[in-house]
Design a protein around this motif. Structure first.
Motif, PDB file in Angstrom:
ATOM      1  N   LEU A 159       0.832  -1.194   0.000  1.00  9.23           N
ATOM      2  CA  LEU A 159       0.000   0.000   0.000  1.00  9.23           C
ATOM      3  C   LEU A 159       0.872   1.250   0.000  1.00  9.23           C
ATOM      4  O   LEU A 159       1.886   1.309   0.686  1.00  9.23           O
ATOM      5  CB  LEU A 159      -0.910   0.027   1.226  1.00  9.23           C
ATOM      6  CG  LEU A 159      -1.888  -1.150   1.380  1.00  9.23           C
ATOM      7  CD1 LEU A 159      -2.700  -0.987   2.662  1.00  9.23           C
ATOM      8  CD2 LEU A 159      -2.812  -1.267   0.186  1.00  9.23           C
ATOM      9  N   HIS A 183      -7.165   0.590  -5.540  1.00  8.96           N
ATOM     10  CA  HIS A 183      -7.165   1.821  -4.753  1.00  8.96           C
ATOM     11  C   HIS A 183      -8.160   1.711  -3.609  1.00  8.96           C
ATOM     12  O   HIS A 183      -9.259   1.176  -3.783  1.00  8.96           O
ATOM     13  CB  HIS A 183      -7.536   3.009  -5.640  1.00  8.96           C
ATOM     14  CG  HIS A 183      -7.406   4.332  -4.956  1.00  8.96           C
ATOM     15  ND1 HIS A 183      -8.485   5.055  -4.520  1.00  8.96           N
ATOM     16  CD2 HIS A 183      -6.316   5.040  -4.601  1.00  8.96           C
ATOM     17  CE1 HIS A 183      -8.063   6.167  -3.938  1.00  8.96           C
ATOM     18  NE2 HIS A 183      -6.754   6.175  -3.969  1.00  8.96           N
ATOM     19  N   ILE A 184      -7.772   2.205  -2.442  1.00  5.38           N
ATOM     20  CA  ILE A 184      -8.669   2.356  -1.303  1.00  5.38           C
ATOM     21  C   ILE A 184      -9.007   3.834  -1.201  1.00  5.38           C
ATOM     22  O   ILE A 184      -8.121   4.663  -0.955  1.00  5.38           O
ATOM     23  CB  ILE A 184      -8.023   1.870   0.006  1.00  5.38           C
ATOM     24  CG1 ILE A 184      -7.640   0.396  -0.104  1.00  5.38           C
ATOM     25  CG2 ILE A 184      -8.971   2.096   1.181  1.00  5.38           C
ATOM     26  CD1 ILE A 184      -6.811  -0.110   1.071  1.00  5.38           C
ATOM     27  N   TYR A 228     -12.170  -0.055  -1.853  1.00  9.59           N
ATOM     28  CA  TYR A 228     -10.946  -0.267  -2.640  1.00  9.59           C
ATOM     29  C   TYR A 228     -11.252  -0.825  -4.014  1.00  9.59           C
ATOM     30  O   TYR A 228     -12.278  -1.451  -4.228  1.00  9.59           O
ATOM     31  CB  TYR A 228      -9.952  -1.168  -1.901  1.00  9.59           C
ATOM     32  CG  TYR A 228     -10.116  -2.651  -2.058  1.00  9.59           C
ATOM     33  CD1 TYR A 228      -9.863  -3.293  -3.266  1.00  9.59           C
ATOM     34  CD2 TYR A 228     -10.474  -3.434  -0.977  1.00  9.59           C
ATOM     35  CE1 TYR A 228      -9.978  -4.662  -3.397  1.00  9.59           C
ATOM     36  CE2 TYR A 228     -10.593  -4.809  -1.099  1.00  9.59           C
ATOM     37  CZ  TYR A 228     -10.343  -5.417  -2.307  1.00  9.59           C
ATOM     38  OH  TYR A 228     -10.462  -6.774  -2.432  1.00  9.59           O
ATOM     39  N   TRP A 230      -9.510  -3.132  -7.370  1.00  5.40           N
ATOM     40  CA  TRP A 230      -8.432  -4.064  -7.718  1.00  5.40           C
ATOM     41  C   TRP A 230      -8.664  -4.588  -9.127  1.00  5.40           C
ATOM     42  O   TRP A 230      -9.796  -4.816  -9.526  1.00  5.40           O
ATOM     43  CB  TRP A 230      -8.366  -5.242  -6.750  1.00  5.40           C
ATOM     44  CG  TRP A 230      -7.295  -6.229  -7.110  1.00  5.40           C
ATOM     45  CD1 TRP A 230      -7.452  -7.497  -7.581  1.00  5.40           C
ATOM     46  CD2 TRP A 230      -5.890  -6.008  -7.047  1.00  5.40           C
ATOM     47  NE1 TRP A 230      -6.230  -8.084  -7.809  1.00  5.40           N
ATOM     48  CE2 TRP A 230      -5.244  -7.175  -7.492  1.00  5.40           C
ATOM     49  CE3 TRP A 230      -5.109  -4.908  -6.659  1.00  5.40           C
ATOM     50  CZ2 TRP A 230      -3.865  -7.296  -7.558  1.00  5.40           C
ATOM     51  CZ3 TRP A 230      -3.729  -5.025  -6.728  1.00  5.40           C
ATOM     52  CH2 TRP A 230      -3.120  -6.209  -7.161  1.00  5.40           C
TER      53      TRP A 230
END
Length: 316
Positions: A159, A183-184, A228, A230
């Motif tokens: 991260l 992304h978070i 998030y 992915w």
């Protein structure tokens, strides 16, 4: 974008929201018990349902322009939300459950786990934009305001703080640098009256910790949710300290970057990297998903610096 009972990428959302007070929620912080209908109503009032993907908790498959992504919500609260890319890699998230409450999926696609922790309901939603929300309803002032979400990352993934309260999930960018493939998002929160509630993330290893700053004027219940993605290259490549030093010295790190010493408008990549080295930071670049070669002007325009001060694991 095509959707086949599913979502375009991999997004796990954990955001903070507050719904209206449900009749079963005890006043003054009592041990309220929610029904499934109440838990669903509070979540769907907070999030709406227009972006919720219909499907099954056994796996919602998303057709994307770069392959398929599968979003899975668990059948019970101690299971894991999962987003799997077409290459077989996946990012999973554990819900902050204290008991293994059974999940029930509404007609709109929201899966709820009522009373999964003290004064707390949990929920998950796959969304049509390529993700999933993992939601927490704080039913009264006795609910925990620190929620922990254990992340399962693919081998080699880490991260990187994005500077806006969230994190990029990165993997190797072909021998040098790390490319963001997920992304978070930064957390958000509202109380039952629509008032913003301060909230933030921190990292404890691979555990995402969300802190909700409730107060005496907070209207309950409050719903919490990290988010998030992915499976899609998001367009940012990060370099670590050694790679940044190579750029600062005018060396070639990857084929898609122009020569670092090339000057455009009085600036060069070597100069940007040199500043990062001098301030104990690292460089990052905006790229296209295919990692096509950048012109000197485009490389400079998309360059920036970042640090490891927010607990990320790559600028080292």
């Amino acid at each position: 974008m095509k959707i086949k009972n599913s979502v375009r990428a991999a997004l796990l959302t954990t955001a903070l929201i507050s719904g209206t007070v449900a009749p079963a929620f005890a006043a003054g912080g009592g041990p309220a018990v929610s029904t499934t209908e109440e838990a669903v109503a509070i979540i769907q009032k907070a999030t709406g349902t227009t972006d919720v993907a219909p499907g099954s908790p056994t796996g919602t498959v998303m057709a994307t322009d770069r392959g398929f992504v599968t979003v899975t919500t668990p059948s019970s609260a101690e299971g894991r939300v999962a987003v799997a890319a077409s290459d077989g890699s996946a990012v999973t998230m554990g819900l902050p459950a204290a008991v293994d409450a059974a999940g029930t999926t509404s007609a709109a696609g929201t899966t709820v786990y009522p009373n999964a922790a003290a004064h707390t309901d949990l929920a998950a939603q796959a969304t049509v934009d390529g993700g999933v929300r993992a939601l927490v309803t704080l039913k009264n002032a006795d609910a925990q305001t620190t929620q922990r979400f254990d992340l399962g990352l693919p081998e080699g993934a880490t991260l990187v703080a994005d500077g806006a309260g969230g994190y990029d999930i990165v993997t190797s960018a072909g021998g040098a640098g790390a490319v963001a493939r997920g992304h978070i998002d930064a957390p958000w929160a509202k109380d039952a009256n629509g008032k913003a509630v301060p909230t933030s993330y921190s990292l404890d290893g691979h555990t995402l910790v969300q802190t909700i700053e409730t107060g005496p004027d907070t209207a309950y219940p409050v719903v919490a949710d990290p988010h998030y993605t992915w499976g899609i290259i998001s367009g940012t490549v990060y370099f670590n300290k050694n790679e940044t030093k190579v750029l600062a010295l005018g060396g070639t790190v990857v084929s898609w970057l122009p020569h670092p010493a090339t000057v455009v408008g009085g600036r060069s990549l070597a100069g940007v990297a040199g500043y990062a080295v001098a301030t104990d930071q690292c460089v990052k670049f905006k790229v296209n998903p295919a990692l096509a070669p950048l012109t000197p002007a485009a490389a400079l325009a998309g360059s920036g610096i970042y640090s490891g001060s927010a607990g990320d694991g790559y600028c080292r």
